[in-house]
Motif scaffolding. Structure first.
Motif, mmCIF file in Angstrom:
data_model
loop_
_atom_site.group_PDB
_atom_site.id
_atom_site.type_symbol
_atom_site.label_atom_id
_atom_site.label_comp_id
_atom_site.label_asym_id
_atom_site.label_seq_id
_atom_site.Cartn_x
_atom_site.Cartn_y
_atom_site.Cartn_z
ATOM 1 N N SER A 169 -12.835 -27.053 -16.023
ATOM 2 C CA SER A 169 -12.908 -25.629 -16.252
ATOM 3 C C SER A 169 -14.942 -25.218 -15.776
ATOM 4 C CB SER A 169 -13.507 -26.009 -17.831
ATOM 5 O OG SER A 169 -13.890 -24.994 -18.020
ATOM 6 N N ILE A 170 -14.690 -24.066 -15.369
ATOM 7 C CA ILE A 170 -16.353 -23.812 -15.060
ATOM 8 C C ILE A 170 -16.663 -22.634 -16.112
ATOM 9 C CG2 ILE A 170 -14.981 -21.728 -13.063
ATOM 10 C CD1 ILE A 170 -18.487 -24.074 -12.320
ATOM 11 N N LEU A 171 -15.930 -21.564 -16.779
ATOM 12 C CA LEU A 171 -16.798 -21.205 -18.157
ATOM 13 C C LEU A 171 -15.694 -21.507 -18.964
ATOM 14 C CD1 LEU A 171 -18.332 -18.386 -19.363
ATOM 15 C CD2 LEU A 171 -16.671 -17.588 -17.651
ATOM 16 N N ALA A 172 -16.457 -21.343 -19.832
ATOM 17 C CA ALA A 172 -15.761 -21.874 -21.377
ATOM 18 C C ALA A 172 -15.851 -21.367 -23.010
ATOM 19 C CB ALA A 172 -15.209 -22.909 -21.767
ATOM 20 N N LEU A 173 -15.214 -20.099 -23.313
ATOM 21 C CA LEU A 173 -15.665 -18.908 -24.587
ATOM 22 C C LEU A 173 -15.358 -19.735 -25.447
ATOM 23 C CD1 LEU A 173 -16.182 -17.374 -21.788
ATOM 24 C CD2 LEU A 173 -16.562 -15.808 -23.442
ATOM 25 N N HIS A 174 -15.660 -19.832 -26.536
ATOM 26 C CA HIS A 174 -14.752 -20.595 -28.220
ATOM 27 C C HIS A 174 -15.230 -19.919 -28.764
ATOM 28 C CE1 HIS A 174 -14.009 -24.035 -25.523
ATOM 29 N NE2 HIS A 174 -14.982 -23.612 -25.151
ATOM 30 N N ALA A 175 -14.397 -19.034 -29.320
ATOM 31 C CA ALA A 175 -14.559 -17.788 -31.107
ATOM 32 C C ALA A 175 -15.494 -17.250 -30.800
ATOM 33 C CB ALA A 175 -14.682 -19.400 -31.752
ATOM 34 N N ALA A 222 -22.085 -12.296 -21.662
ATOM 35 C CA ALA A 222 -22.056 -13.193 -22.144
ATOM 36 C C ALA A 222 -21.919 -14.067 -21.308
ATOM 37 C CB ALA A 222 -21.073 -13.662 -23.293
ATOM 38 N N ALA A 223 -20.886 -14.170 -20.438
ATOM 39 C CA ALA A 223 -20.569 -15.604 -19.755
ATOM 40 C C ALA A 223 -21.945 -15.663 -18.379
ATOM 41 C CB ALA A 223 -19.606 -15.077 -18.593
ATOM 42 N N SER A 224 -23.014 -14.997 -17.837
ATOM 43 C CA SER A 224 -24.409 -14.653 -17.623
ATOM 44 C C SER A 224 -25.644 -15.213 -18.405
ATOM 45 C CB SER A 224 -24.790 -13.897 -16.764
ATOM 46 O OG SER A 224 -24.995 -13.187 -17.710
ATOM 47 N N PRO A 246 -26.994 -13.502 -25.437
ATOM 48 C CA PRO A 246 -27.558 -12.931 -26.034
ATOM 49 C C PRO A 246 -29.036 -12.914 -25.780
ATOM 50 C CG PRO A 246 -27.113 -14.929 -28.052
ATOM 51 C CD PRO A 246 -26.400 -14.716 -26.563
ATOM 52 N N HIS A 247 -29.344 -13.583 -25.644
ATOM 53 C CA HIS A 247 -30.860 -13.867 -24.622
ATOM 54 C C HIS A 247 -31.956 -12.779 -24.247
ATOM 55 C CE1 HIS A 247 -30.931 -18.361 -24.953
ATOM 56 N NE2 HIS A 247 -29.593 -18.354 -24.455
ATOM 57 N N PHE A 248 -31.164 -11.889 -23.642
ATOM 58 C CA PHE A 248 -31.422 -10.762 -23.128
ATOM 59 C C PHE A 248 -31.104 -9.139 -24.276
ATOM 60 C CE2 PHE A 248 -31.750 -7.104 -20.692
ATOM 61 C CZ PHE A 248 -33.162 -6.933 -19.891
ATOM 62 N N HIS A 249 -29.906 -8.815 -24.663
ATOM 63 C CA HIS A 249 -29.838 -8.166 -25.131
ATOM 64 C C HIS A 249 -30.245 -8.117 -26.704
ATOM 65 C CE1 HIS A 249 -28.097 -6.239 -22.029
ATOM 66 N NE2 HIS A 249 -27.543 -7.000 -21.205
ATOM 67 N N GLY A 250 -30.118 -9.135 -27.513
ATOM 68 C CA GLY A 250 -30.562 -9.690 -28.740
ATOM 69 C C GLY A 250 -28.812 -9.436 -29.673
ATOM 70 N N GLY A 251 -29.138 -8.635 -30.755
ATOM 71 C CA GLY A 251 -27.654 -8.917 -32.058
ATOM 72 C C GLY A 251 -27.715 -10.272 -32.269
ATOM 73 N N GLU A 252 -25.829 -9.989 -32.637
ATOM 74 C CA GLU A 252 -25.223 -11.545 -33.772
ATOM 75 C C GLU A 252 -23.994 -11.650 -32.859
ATOM 76 O OE1 GLU A 252 -23.879 -10.124 -37.326
ATOM 77 O OE2 GLU A 252 -25.946 -8.557 -37.747
ATOM 78 N N PHE A 253 -24.931 -13.142 -32.861
ATOM 79 C CA PHE A 253 -23.552 -14.173 -31.539
ATOM 80 C C PHE A 253 -23.511 -15.008 -32.097
ATOM 81 C CE2 PHE A 253 -22.868 -17.200 -28.852
ATOM 82 C CZ PHE A 253 -22.760 -16.686 -27.323
ATOM 83 N N ALA A 254 -21.512 -15.168 -32.171
ATOM 84 C CA ALA A 254 -21.166 -16.566 -32.654
ATOM 85 C C ALA A 254 -19.938 -17.071 -31.606
ATOM 86 C CB ALA A 254 -20.552 -15.804 -34.409
ATOM 87 N N GLY A 255 -20.040 -18.528 -32.528
ATOM 88 C CA GLY A 255 -19.184 -18.995 -31.718
ATOM 89 C C GLY A 255 -20.089 -18.991 -29.993
ATOM 90 N N ASN A 256 -19.763 -20.167 -28.949
ATOM 91 C CA ASN A 256 -20.361 -20.929 -28.086
ATOM 92 C C ASN A 256 -19.568 -20.547 -26.580
ATOM 93 O OD1 ASN A 256 -18.499 -22.696 -28.504
ATOM 94 N ND2 ASN A 256 -20.378 -23.909 -27.768
ATOM 95 N N VAL A 257 -20.547 -20.559 -25.473
ATOM 96 C CA VAL A 257 -20.191 -19.620 -23.901
ATOM 97 C C VAL A 257 -21.082 -20.991 -22.936
ATOM 98 C CG1 VAL A 257 -20.350 -18.474 -22.206
ATOM 99 C CG2 VAL A 257 -20.282 -17.411 -24.920
#
Lengths: 533, 287
Positions: free
Chosen positions: A2-8, A50-52, A56-67
């Motif tokens: 896996s090179i990219l994984a998004l979880h929930a 989200a993958a890059s 949330p680092h640049f745009h801010g906002g509410e983020f849940a789960g992990n990439v």
């Protein structure tokens, strides 16, 4: 692996009411070429951001789960650190070039990684060779065309050989030739370097043929995830707007399976004996007349030249006329002179030789509708009656910047049309950039309505499907003058690049451009082929 | 007014040397008040621009620089109360006193204007002839973030100028009365913020946030590097020697005293020769 994984992953932009991503889980393996499909606002761009790590680092906002990208969790690693593994390319190339020359632009991401000077120089040379931009290396970035800029921005995102590259509508500003080249270039990089490619695009017919897998987004969720054929079967029943023209052609003709590209479609038709030998006539009959002096033309170009001071020639004795109420698509590769011709029509540029005759006012909608909007509220941009007529009456208290892409374009068109009598001619320059199929359909309907009111409509576009859906006639520009001029069905049936997917599948048979017409041709053949009982 | 690589010896020189050459020209202008020497410095800057193929751009810049220099020249006689030769007798006001204009203050205003013009055009020459990307690379080794911020800020200028042109074109397409220029400026300023955010996002994904100190590059010194470095050194020597050695004296007050003898003419000639000699070798100027 896996090179990219998004979880929930659930994410909401600051001040947004609804999440842009909802409980997204996805895993991409190394070496895959994945197309992300979806209507405007479905969450494609947010997924890539989200993958890059920008979300949330640049745009801010509410983020849940992990990439997790290449083993790095984006909660702990920002975009700067992720850049060692991830290359990103966004829609607007102008904002993605930060250095003065192409060479410095390509060296910048490599130097940021601390590579030695020799390795940086080698990295620059290699990526320039891979993308065929060696000749541009010492050119100032401020002098590059849109297509060249996009290629340079792609090269910068690939410099240093990232393991995964994320591309958000990279072909939206390219002509069909350059767009196809870019997609096949990505396929080549994917096959030769093993780079994982994630590509979000509205023009699915352009990229599905190269894809291993398609992820379809709807309302911030993953609605479908599978190989192109599985996606097309899903789209046929769940989201017809995402079907490619080829798949629509097959669905309407009652053929299975839906094809992911022209080659596959033709193979299926051939296997069923439905691919006739009928071919479009050569385009010699479409040779533009040297000089059209139609009386009563709404807009006439009479041997128009545009030669830049100290530079090249944009128009070379371009001559043609557009009748009142006629709908004409102006096509051709980047730099063929389409935009300059429209600017001359509206009086923004003056021809250096020749004349433009207009039967009245010429309205011009340039490439960026946002440039027309300078007031603080929509109601201040145009009279209330005009806004009502455009279906924007309810938005009059909103700020223009808060409008969607389609609403913004309608507002800009309302502004240029102005109050009172409709203009003699309406010109639009690349109005479908970044639009999904539904919005393109709305625009085509609007243009037909304007033509019915008596205005000539002249639209410069790179999109053959859009041209086929609204135009009665196509003028194909090449090197500053029309090289083909004729009814839409004639011009768009005879080419490889300036042709709709339906025409390419059927080889121009029956002059069918749109899937509905193509299906009729196929059904006719089925009727002929099947012997009577 | 942006850098563009041209086939000229100055463009062929490395940025450090080109920058030092421009700074040395500016230093000459700042080291003296003698009109003849300042005129020579001005001729050197204009000559360099012409020989570097930047005549048209410098002429465009002069449209802003000359009014600026004239303002500087005009302000001095109005605010200075020195000098013995009154050429215009003004009113005697209660607070500032007599508003007399003297020949000395007028002449010194001219000198200050001339100096401002040379400095202004020298910076123009720097912006047009020295590669900002190379300058960034040099300064990144010292202060990466400040250098990058400064360079990006300069890069935004042409981008915003293009945006402004596009917006102005769009406004010309509006039927009816033309939109006020101020509204266009406000829209460009608003758009600048969006542009800056987009550029910042690009910098992030290109690895700027985690940037390491860039490696030191090894590049052999070309004939143009050597020639302009020698020229810059000679000009700096002149800039230092002129005030220290009391060369080309100029005393505007109380009575205008200046000399234009062999020494001053020689100094002016030396400046011109040092500044323009490196342009005589045009081998290897195309990259």
């Amino acid at each position: 692996m896996s090179i990219l994984a998004l979880h929930a992953v659930t994410y909401r932009y600051p001040r947004a009411q609804e999440p842009a991503l909802r409980d997204v889980s996805l895993q991409l393996d190394e070496g895959e070429l994945v197309v992300v499909a979806g209507a405007s606002g479905s969450g494609k761009s947010t997924l890539l951001r989200a993958a890059s790590g920008l979300v949330p680092h640049f745009h801010g906002g509410e983020f849940a789960g992990n990439v997790v990208v290449d083993g790095m969790d984006t909660r702990e690693h920002g975009p700067g650190l992720l850049a060692a593994s991830v290359g990103s390319l966004f829609q607007d190339p102008e904002s993605q070039v930060v250095m003065g020359t192409v060479r410095a632009e390509l060296a910048f991401p490599i130097e940021n990684r601390g590579w030695p000077a020799a390795a940086t120089a080698r990295g620059v040379e290699e990526v320039a060779l891979a993308l065929g931009i060696g000749a541009l290396l010492d050119r100032p970035t401020s002098e590059l065309s849109g297509g060249e800029l996009q290629r340079v921005a792609l090269a910068a995102s690939l410099a240093g050989r990232p393991r995964i590259v994320l591309l958000d509508e990279p072909t939206s500003q390219l002509d069909p030739v350059a767009g196809d080249e870019l997609v096949w270039l990505l396929r080549r990089l994917n096959e030769e370097w093993g780079t994982t490619v994630v590509l979000a695009d509205h023009r699915l017919e352009r990229c599905l043929g190269a894809a291993d897998r398609v992820v379809a987004m709807r309302g911030g969720e993953i609605a479908c995830d599978g190989p192109p054929r599985t996606f097309l079967e899903w789209a046929a029943s769940e989201e017809p707007a995402l079907q490619t023209p080829g798949a629509r052609l097959f669905a309407r003709a009652g053929l299975l399976p839906p094809p992911s590209g022209v080659k596959e479609a033709r193979a299926t038709l051939r296997a069923h004996g439905l691919l006739g030998d009928e071919r479009a006539d050569p385009v010699s009959s479409l040779e533009p007349k040297r000089r059209r002096r139609e009386k009563g033309a709404a807009l006439r170009f009479d041997r128009v030249w545009k030669e830049w001071r100290g530079g090249g020639v944009a128009l070379r004795a371009a001559s043609f006329a557009v009748a009142p109420g006629e709908r004409v698509a102006l096509m051709g590769r980047n730099g063929a002179g389409k935009s300059t011709l429209l600017r001359c029509a509206a009086g923004l540029d003056k021809p250096t030789r020749g004349r433009v005759h207009a039967a009245g006012r010429v309205a011009l909608l340039l490439q960026h509708p946002g440039d027309y909007l300078i007031a603080e509220r929509v109601g201040d941009e145009a009279p209330a009656a005009a806004l009502e007529a455009a279906g924007l009456g309810e938005l009059s208290e909103r700020h223009p910047a808060d409008l969607s892409g389609g609403e913004r374009q309608r507002l800009a068109l309302t502004i240029v049309l102005g109050p009172g009598e409709p203009p003699a001619a309406i010109c639009l320059d690349e109005p479908t950039r970044g639009m999904d199929r539904a919005l393109k359909g709305e625009l085509a309907t609007l243009l037909r309505r304007l033509a019915e009111q008596g205005s000539a409509v002249l639209v410069a576009t790179h999109d053959p499907e859009f041209a086929a859906s609204f135009a009665q006639r196509v003028v194909l520009m090449g090197d500053g003058l029309p090289v083909a001029d004729g009814p839409t069905a004639e011009v768009l049936c005879g080419g490889w690049y300036f042709a709709t997917e339906t025409a390419r599948i059927l080889g121009g048979a029956g002059r069918a451009l749109l899937p509905e017409d193509g299906a009729e041709v196929v059904r006719r053949r089925m009727t002929i082929e099947v012997p009577a009982p | 007014m942006t850098y563009r690589r041209r086939p000229s010896p100055l463009h062929a020189a490395r940025a450090a040397v080109g920058g030092a050459y421009c700074l040395a020209l500016g230093a000459v202008a700042l080291s003296t008040e003698h009109p003849l020497v300042l005129a020579a410095a001005l001729a050197a800057v204009v000559g360099s621009a012409l020989l570097a193929g930047l005549g048209l751009e410098l002429a465009r810049l002069a449209r802003f620089a000359i009014p600026f220099a004239l303002v500087v020249a005009l302000i001095n006689p109005l605010v200075t109360r020195e000098g013995l030769t009154v050429i215009v007798r003004g009113p005697d006001l209660p607070w500032p006193g007599p508003l007399d204009i003297t020949l000395e203050a007028t002449a010194y205003g001219g000198v200050l204007g001339l100096r401002a013009l040379v400095v202004f055009l020298t910076f123009g020459l720097y912006a047009l002839a020295v590669d900002p990307d190379e300058v960034l690379r040099i300064f990144r080794r010292i202060s990466f973030r400040s250098a990058l911020t400064a360079t990006i800020a300069t890069r935004m200028v042409p981008v915003l100028a293009r945006d402004a042109r596009r917006l102005a074109d769009a406004q010309r397409c509006r039927p009816g009365a033309q939109v006020p220029r101020l509204a266009v400026v406000r829209a460009v300023a608003t758009g600048a913020l969006d542009r800056a955010v987009d550029v910042a996002a690009t910098l992030e994904v290109r690895g700027y946030g985690a940037a390491r100190r860039p490696p030191r590059g090894r590049r052999p010194w070309s004939r143009h590097d050597l020639a302009f470095a020698a020229s810059a050194a000679a000009l700096v020597a002149i800039a230092v020697a002129t005030p220290l050695g009391g060369l080309a004296p100029f005393a505007p007050y109380p009575r205008l005293e200046t000399a234009a003898g062999v020494g001053e003419w020689s100094l002016a000639g030396a400046i011109l020769v040092c500044a323009l000699l490196p342009f005589s070798d045009r081998r290897g100027i195309v990259r």
